[in-house]
Design an enzyme around this catalytic site. Structure first.
Site, PDB file in Angstrom:
ATOM      1  N   CYS A   1     -46.628 -14.015   9.706  1.00 17.61           N
ATOM      2  CA  CYS A   1     -45.203 -14.180   9.987  1.00 17.61           C
ATOM      3  C   CYS A   1     -44.397 -13.605   8.827  1.00 17.61           C
ATOM      4  O   CYS A   1     -44.641 -13.935   7.669  1.00 17.61           O
ATOM      5  CB  CYS A   1     -44.937 -15.672  10.172  1.00 17.61           C
ATOM      6  SG  CYS A   1     -43.368 -16.227   9.526  1.00 17.61           S
ATOM      7  N   GLU A   2     -43.458 -12.720   9.142  1.00 19.35           N
ATOM      8  CA  GLU A   2     -42.729 -12.041   8.060  1.00 19.35           C
ATOM      9  C   GLU A   2     -41.725 -12.950   7.360  1.00 19.35           C
ATOM     10  O   GLU A   2     -41.219 -12.608   6.303  1.00 19.35           O
ATOM     11  CB  GLU A   2     -42.045 -10.772   8.576  1.00 19.35           C
ATOM     12  CG  GLU A   2     -40.853 -10.997   9.468  1.00 19.35           C
ATOM     13  CD  GLU A   2     -40.243  -9.686   9.941  1.00 19.35           C
ATOM     14  OE1 GLU A   2     -40.885  -8.629   9.783  1.00 19.35           O
ATOM     15  OE2 GLU A   2     -39.118  -9.726  10.465  1.00 19.35           O
ATOM     16  N   HIS A   3     -41.440 -14.100   7.938  1.00 16.79           N
ATOM     17  CA  HIS A   3     -40.484 -15.004   7.300  1.00 16.79           C
ATOM     18  C   HIS A   3     -41.139 -15.909   6.266  1.00 16.79           C
ATOM     19  O   HIS A   3     -40.493 -16.338   5.324  1.00 16.79           O
ATOM     20  CB  HIS A   3     -39.776 -15.874   8.352  1.00 16.79           C
ATOM     21  CG  HIS A   3     -39.043 -15.056   9.372  1.00 16.79           C
ATOM     22  ND1 HIS A   3     -39.104 -15.299  10.719  1.00 16.79           N
ATOM     23  CD2 HIS A   3     -38.261 -13.961   9.223  1.00 16.79           C
ATOM     24  CE1 HIS A   3     -38.378 -14.402  11.363  1.00 16.79           C
ATOM     25  NE2 HIS A   3     -37.864 -13.579  10.484  1.00 16.79           N
ATOM     26  N   HIS A   4     -42.402 -16.244   6.455  1.00 21.21           N
ATOM     27  CA  HIS A   4     -43.068 -17.182   5.556  1.00 21.21           C
ATOM     28  C   HIS A   4     -44.373 -16.648   4.972  1.00 21.21           C
ATOM     29  O   HIS A   4     -45.008 -17.317   4.170  1.00 21.21           O
ATOM     30  CB  HIS A   4     -43.365 -18.497   6.295  1.00 21.21           C
ATOM     31  CG  HIS A   4     -42.164 -19.160   6.881  1.00 21.21           C
ATOM     32  ND1 HIS A   4     -41.772 -18.963   8.189  1.00 21.21           N
ATOM     33  CD2 HIS A   4     -41.244 -19.988   6.322  1.00 21.21           C
ATOM     34  CE1 HIS A   4     -40.671 -19.659   8.426  1.00 21.21           C
ATOM     35  NE2 HIS A   4     -40.324 -20.275   7.309  1.00 21.21           N
TER      36      HIS A   4
ATOM     37  N   GLN B   1     -43.627 -12.637  16.495  1.00 14.86           N
ATOM     38  CA  GLN B   1     -44.300 -12.516  17.791  1.00 14.86           C
ATOM     39  C   GLN B   1     -43.489 -11.690  18.790  1.00 14.86           C
ATOM     40  O   GLN B   1     -44.040 -10.878  19.532  1.00 14.86           O
ATOM     41  CB  GLN B   1     -44.545 -13.931  18.343  1.00 14.86           C
ATOM     42  CG  GLN B   1     -45.275 -13.924  19.672  1.00 14.86           C
ATOM     43  CD  GLN B   1     -45.537 -15.325  20.179  1.00 14.86           C
ATOM     44  OE1 GLN B   1     -45.589 -16.276  19.399  1.00 14.86           O
ATOM     45  NE2 GLN B   1     -45.718 -15.471  21.476  1.00 14.86           N
TER      46      GLN B   1
ATOM     47  N   HIS C   1     -48.087 -20.827  15.554  1.00 20.36           N
ATOM     48  CA  HIS C   1     -47.598 -20.356  14.260  1.00 20.36           C
ATOM     49  C   HIS C   1     -47.814 -21.419  13.184  1.00 20.36           C
ATOM     50  O   HIS C   1     -47.312 -22.529  13.315  1.00 20.36           O
ATOM     51  CB  HIS C   1     -46.109 -20.024  14.352  1.00 20.36           C
ATOM     52  CG  HIS C   1     -45.833 -18.867  15.268  1.00 20.36           C
ATOM     53  ND1 HIS C   1     -45.351 -17.670  14.812  1.00 20.36           N
ATOM     54  CD2 HIS C   1     -46.006 -18.713  16.598  1.00 20.36           C
ATOM     55  CE1 HIS C   1     -45.221 -16.835  15.836  1.00 20.36           C
ATOM     56  NE2 HIS C   1     -45.616 -17.451  16.935  1.00 20.36           N
TER      57      HIS C   1
ATOM     58  N   CYS D   1     -46.472 -21.568  10.398  1.00 20.85           N
ATOM     59  CA  CYS D   1     -45.221 -21.988   9.752  1.00 20.85           C
ATOM     60  C   CYS D   1     -44.562 -23.107  10.547  1.00 20.85           C
ATOM     61  O   CYS D   1     -43.737 -23.843  10.024  1.00 20.85           O
ATOM     62  CB  CYS D   1     -44.278 -20.805   9.515  1.00 20.85           C
ATOM     63  SG  CYS D   1     -43.907 -19.839  10.960  1.00 20.85           S
TER      64      CYS D   1
END
Ligand SMILES: [Zn+2]
Length: 236
Positions: A127-130, A168, A196, A198
């Site tokens: 996941c590119e955010h976490h 995703q 996910h 996260c």
């Protein structure tokens, strides 16, 4: 034969973007190949440059360990920075691939005009955010328009796209976009289901939650029955 003019227009626009952005910092805004100039650098670097990259990344992981309050010099952690650096490079190996290499001309002229489904392809991504993993399955269908693709290539395309920093929704869309680009089929349907970490390990901690994303083009968009048929065929 169903023609979808808005789709054709969309694809042309994307090609335009790729051409226009060659000189800019973002090599390929479309994101199939090189979402940033650094991606291209990574793909084309020498063995020596690879070593330097690994060393830098290893140093960064040592910093992370220190920031966590750990001792990077204790026995259990001595090799962790390098191991994690190598693992991260593997998790993001998709940046070193591009569509042409992955598809490798495995497109064949064929009159088959029924639905082609490849289901339950396993996906592992970050996941590119976490920078936390997510994993799941992707199911892909298309209706050919005189062209089919080698089945193993479909799995390779999903690997190229998922082994990057992702969300995703974008994986689902990009798989569609790549197939549109290489096959121009009558329609494509992509469904992805994923869990996910996260969400599971932090934040809302919903351990059982599953995120489902769906993208359709062409006949799958126009023909509800066809879409329903696809959804019933991928049911477990
Ligand atoms: Zn996340």
């Amino acid at each position: 034969m169903v023609s979808n003019s808005s789709n054709t227009h969309e694809v042309n626009n994307k090609k335009q973007i790729i051409n226009n952005s060659m000189d800019s910092n973002v090599i390929d805004k479309y994101g199939f190949c090189f979402p940033a100039s650094g991606t291209l650098k990574r793909k084309t670097e020498t063995e020596e440059e690879k070593e330097i990259r690994l060393k830098q990344l290893t140093g960064a992981v040592t910093t992370i360990l220190e920031c966590l309050g750990e001792d990077p010099n204790r026995e259990g952690l001595l090799k962790t920075p390098e191991r994690y650096a190598k693992a991260l490079l593997f998790f993001t190996e998709g940046y070193e691939k591009d569509i042409n290499e992955v598809v490798n001309n495995a497109i064949f002229e064929e009159d088959h005009d029924g639905m082609v489904i490849v289901k339950d392809i396993e996906i592992f991504s970050l996941c590119e955010h976490h920078l936390v993993p997510f994993s799941g399955k992707i199911h892909i269908a298309y209706i050919p328009d005189k062209k089919v693709i080698g089945l193993s290539k479909i799995a390779r395309i999903t690997e190229m796209i998922s082994r990057r920093l992702q969300i995703q929704e974008r994986i689902t869309k990009q798989v569609c976009d790549v197939l549109e680009e290489v096959l121009q089929p009558k329609g494509i349907a992509v469904v992805m289901e994923s869990s996910h970490f996260c969400m599971v390990m932090r934040g809302v901690q919903k351990t059982q939650s599953c995120t489902i994303t769906c993208n359709t083009t062409g006949v799958f968009k126009e023909d509800i029955k066809l879409k329903e048929e696809f959804l019933s065929l991928i049911k477990h």
